[in-house]
Every structure is written in structure tokens, then in C-alpha cells.
Design a protein around this motif. Structure first.
Motif, short mmCIF file in Angstrom:
data_model
loop_
_atom_site.label_atom_id
_atom_site.label_comp_id
_atom_site.label_asym_id
_atom_site.label_seq_id
_atom_site.Cartn_x
_atom_site.Cartn_y
_atom_site.Cartn_z
N THR A 15 41.88 -58.53 -21.23
CA THR A 15 40.70 -59.06 -21.91
C THR A 15 40.71 -58.59 -23.37
OG1 THR A 15 39.42 -57.15 -21.17
CG2 THR A 15 39.31 -59.14 -19.82
N PRO A 16 40.03 -59.30 -24.27
CA PRO A 16 40.03 -58.91 -25.68
C PRO A 16 39.42 -57.52 -25.87
CG PRO A 16 39.28 -61.17 -25.43
CD PRO A 16 39.35 -60.60 -24.05
N GLN A 17 40.08 -56.70 -26.67
CA GLN A 17 39.63 -55.35 -26.96
C GLN A 17 39.51 -55.16 -28.47
OE1 GLN A 17 39.09 -53.02 -24.55
NE2 GLN A 17 39.90 -54.17 -22.80
N ASN A 18 38.62 -54.26 -28.86
CA ASN A 18 38.60 -53.79 -30.25
C ASN A 18 39.47 -52.54 -30.30
OD1 ASN A 18 36.80 -55.76 -31.24
ND2 ASN A 18 35.06 -54.60 -30.45
N ILE A 19 40.65 -52.68 -30.90
CA ILE A 19 41.66 -51.63 -30.82
C ILE A 19 41.84 -50.94 -32.16
CG2 ILE A 19 44.09 -51.13 -30.32
CD1 ILE A 19 44.10 -53.56 -28.47
N VAL A 20 41.86 -49.62 -32.13
CA VAL A 20 42.21 -48.81 -33.29
C VAL A 20 43.47 -48.04 -32.95
CG1 VAL A 20 41.51 -46.91 -34.79
CG2 VAL A 20 39.84 -48.64 -34.13
N ILE A 21 44.39 -48.00 -33.90
CA ILE A 21 45.67 -47.29 -33.72
C ILE A 21 45.74 -46.17 -34.74
CG2 ILE A 21 48.17 -47.53 -33.61
CD1 ILE A 21 47.75 -50.54 -33.15
N ILE A 22 46.00 -44.95 -34.27
CA ILE A 22 45.91 -43.77 -35.12
C ILE A 22 47.24 -43.03 -35.18
CG2 ILE A 22 44.65 -41.61 -35.55
CD1 ILE A 22 42.73 -43.90 -35.43
N PRO A 23 47.78 -42.77 -36.37
CA PRO A 23 48.92 -41.84 -36.51
C PRO A 23 48.39 -40.45 -36.84
CG PRO A 23 48.56 -42.92 -38.60
CD PRO A 23 47.47 -43.43 -37.67
N HIS A 24 49.28 -39.48 -36.91
CA HIS A 24 48.87 -38.13 -37.27
C HIS A 24 48.63 -38.01 -38.77
CE1 HIS A 24 52.98 -37.51 -38.77
NE2 HIS A 24 53.43 -37.97 -37.61
N ILE A 90 41.71 -47.04 -27.98
CA ILE A 90 42.33 -46.33 -29.10
C ILE A 90 43.72 -45.86 -28.69
CG2 ILE A 90 42.22 -44.30 -30.60
CD1 ILE A 90 39.19 -44.44 -30.47
N PHE A 91 44.72 -46.27 -29.47
CA PHE A 91 46.08 -45.77 -29.29
C PHE A 91 46.31 -44.61 -30.26
CE2 PHE A 91 46.57 -49.95 -27.48
CZ PHE A 91 47.59 -49.84 -26.55
N THR A 92 46.85 -43.52 -29.77
CA THR A 92 47.26 -42.42 -30.65
C THR A 92 48.78 -42.32 -30.58
OG1 THR A 92 46.99 -40.73 -28.91
CG2 THR A 92 45.09 -41.19 -30.34
#
Length: 338
Positions: A15-24, A90-92
């Protein structure tokens, strides 16, 4: 990833997600490449994804496809906070403890989103719903390729995605010379080239865009090189004054620590860089063979990383830090000479 994790991820992305992707914090080629490569893949799935970096990163990474879409948490603070608050996923990437995001840590801890971690560093923490952690991997970018493959998405890899992932694999393997480079790494790289990654152009963009100031700064670093033969160790010091004199920009000292390992007989190389703004000495450790830079950094300098590449910090001044470092080496003389 195991089948249960793959099933969880497929369910989340169904399903559609509001995704944030975070690097260090202070992201490198692997962090930026993996985040942008993953973001572009998720966009292909019809997801809404944004990369939010904790702070700025070197100029030699700012040509990578999608770079202009990255939000800088320090500069675009309000928008970044809002995206984290509104995120459902959230992807880290390329780190495994939220403290590695600096001032973003508290906002991530307060987030209501599910977390997915993709990382190849040792000793991951347990904040994520799905943890894809593999210390044997060459890079987080190779892991993102595997992530895409596990979702049957290799056919969706575009030239831009391939370019992003190639950057991270190339930089985190030292242009494919580190021990973490496996035959599978080369197979993945071959796939990325087939998908459109232009290896020569990528290498030139990352490594052949030096400013005169950076080369002069390298000369200072090499002039400051100290060789400790009985410990098979070499170290470099860089003061804030030396950085300022040569118009230091973020990323200018990238790779300097590796010069110590080019010396015959040296298996442990370190660079100490003064950062007056933060009031610390930033330290990078590199090693060859079985000597663990990671364990040394964790034990003595509030750091960690990989077996042969790690980072750390010291709250003492440069003279005190290097004196302590040399004193510590006495306890490792047998290991370093084994």
C-alpha cells in the motif's frame, strides 16, 4: 534477508507509504548512493520517498542522480521534521544506531513509523521492525541491490539506480581492493554496468575532481605523517589551522588515512583531524589483515565500524590524543607484529 522479513516488507509496500530514507551523519559515497538508489527504486513501485541527510556531504558526491532532491536536516529543518513526523515507513541506511544521525536522533526516536534497517556494520541495535544486517557485505549499496532482488525488482533497475549503487560499492571497497570485495560483489557490479552504470565516468566524477586546495592539503597531511615501525603503524595529524589555511571543504580529507597503508610493512594507519567547532579530534582507523580497527576504536575512542575500517573521536587536544594513542599501542605490539 529471511523469508519472513521479505514477506513483511512486501506487505508494507503493498500500500502507499510516506517514506523517509536516512543516511548517517557526514554521509559518504555508500550512504548517499544507497539512499538515492533505494529512493529511486521505491518511486518505481509508486511509493512516495524522500531522502533526509543529517547534514551536508562532500562536493564529489553531489553529481549523483537525485542529489538535488535530498533534504539537509540542518538547512531544511522544519520540512525535515515534518516529513519524519508524517512518515509511515523509515529506512535507515549504512548505520545501525540512531545516535549516528546526530541531532536527528531524538526526532527519529519519537517517530511513529515502522523502521527498516539496511546496514553492514557490526553490533546493530534493535530499533527496526525489519533488520537486514550483514557484516560480510562489501557495502550497503550491495545490500540494497540484494533488497531489490528479493522483491523481484532487478528488472526495474534504471541507469540512475545502477549509477547510485555503483558509487557506493566502488567507494566502500576502495575501488574493489578491500577484502570485503567478493566474487558476488563483482557479479552485482557487472549487473549494474549492464543496467547502464558508466564505470569510468563514475570513477572520474568521484576521484578526479580535486581542487588545488585539496592537493595542497594532501601535501600537508603527508608531511605530517609519522611512522612507528615497531608497531607497524603510521599516523597523520591535521590541525584546524592547517585545514583553515588550505580552505578546507567537507570531504577534502577523504581517503588521506589510506596513504599510511601504502607503506611497506605498515598494517595500521590512523588520521587525527582537529574539529574546533565540535571541540573534538575526529579519528579514522584503517588496518590490514586480522588486526581489528573496529575493536581498537570501540575500546579506546568511542567509535566503531568494520574490522579493517572504523572511526572514533577524542575529547582531548591533539597532543594529548596522539600521546595516548602511542601509549595504547604498547598493549598491542604483539598483535601488530604477529
Amino acid at each position: 534477508m529471511n523469508s519472513a522479513d521479505i514477506a513483511t516488507i512486501k506487505s508494507l509496500l503493498a500500500t502507499p507509504q510516506n517514506i523517509v530514507i536516512i543516511p548517517h551523519k557526514n554521509p559518504d559515497g555508500d550512504a548517499i548512493g544507497s539512499c538515492l538508489g533505494l529512493s529511486k527504486f521505491l518511486d518505481c513501485l509508486g511509493q512516495n520517498s524522500t531522502v533526509v541527510a543529517p547534514n551536508d556531504y562532500p562536493k564529489f558526491l553531489k553529481w549523483i542522480p537525485g542529489n538535488e532532491e535530498i533534504l539537509n536536516f540542518e538547512r531544511e529543518n522544519s520540512q525535515s521534521k515534518r516529513l519524519i513526523e508524517e512518515a509511515t515507513l523509515i529506512f535507515t541506511l549504512d548505520f545501525n544506531h540512531l545516535s549516528r544521525t546526530g541531532q536527528m536522533e531524538s526526532y527519529l526516536e519519537a517517530a511513529s513509523a515502522d523502521f527498516i534497517m539496511i546496514d553492514h556494520h557490526q553490533q546493530p541495535s534493535d530499533y527496526a521492525r525489519v533488520t537486514y544486517s550483514d557484516v560480510s557485505m562489501s557495502s550497503t549499496c550491495e545490500m540494497v541491490y540484494n533488497f531489490i532482488d528479493s522483491l523481484d525488482g532487478v528488472s526495474k533497475i534504471s541507469k540512475d539506480i545502477a549509477t547510485c549503487l555503483y558509487v557506493g560499492i566502488m567507494t566502500d571497497t576502495g575501488s574493489f581492493k578491500y577484502a570485503s570485495t567478493t566474487s558476488q560483489t563483482h557479479r552485482v557490479v557487472a549487473q549494474l554496468i549492464d543496467k547502464g552504470a558508466e564505470n569510468m565516468q563514475i570513477h572520474q566524477q568521484v576521484f578526479d575532481n580535486n581542487s588545488p586546495a585539496r592537493l595542497h592539503l594532501l601535501g600537508v597531511a603527508l608531511n605530517n605523517l609519522v611512522i612507528l615501525e615497531k608497531y607497524k603503524t603510521a599516523y597523520i595529524t591535521m590541525s584546524q589551522d592547517e585545514l583553515d589555511k588550505h580552505n578546507y571543504s567537507k570531504g577534502d580529507t577523504e581517503g588521506f588515512v589510506n596513504y599510511g597503508l601504502t607503506l611497506d610493512g605498515i598494517i595500521f594507519a590512523v588520521i587525527f583531524i582537529e574539529n574546533k567547532e565540535e571541540g573534538i579530534i575526529k579519528i579514522s582507523f584503517r588496518s590490514i589483515g586480522d588486526f581489528s580497527a573496529n575493536e581498537f576504536a570501540r575500546e579506546h575512542f568511542n567509535g566503531g565500524g568494520h574490522t579493517n575500517a572504523a572511526g572514533g573521536r577524542s575529547d582531548f587536544n591533539m597532543e594529548e590524543t596522539t600521546e595516548r594513542f602511542i601509549e595504547l599501542l604498547k598493549n598491542y605490539q604483539k598483535q601488530l607484529n604477529s
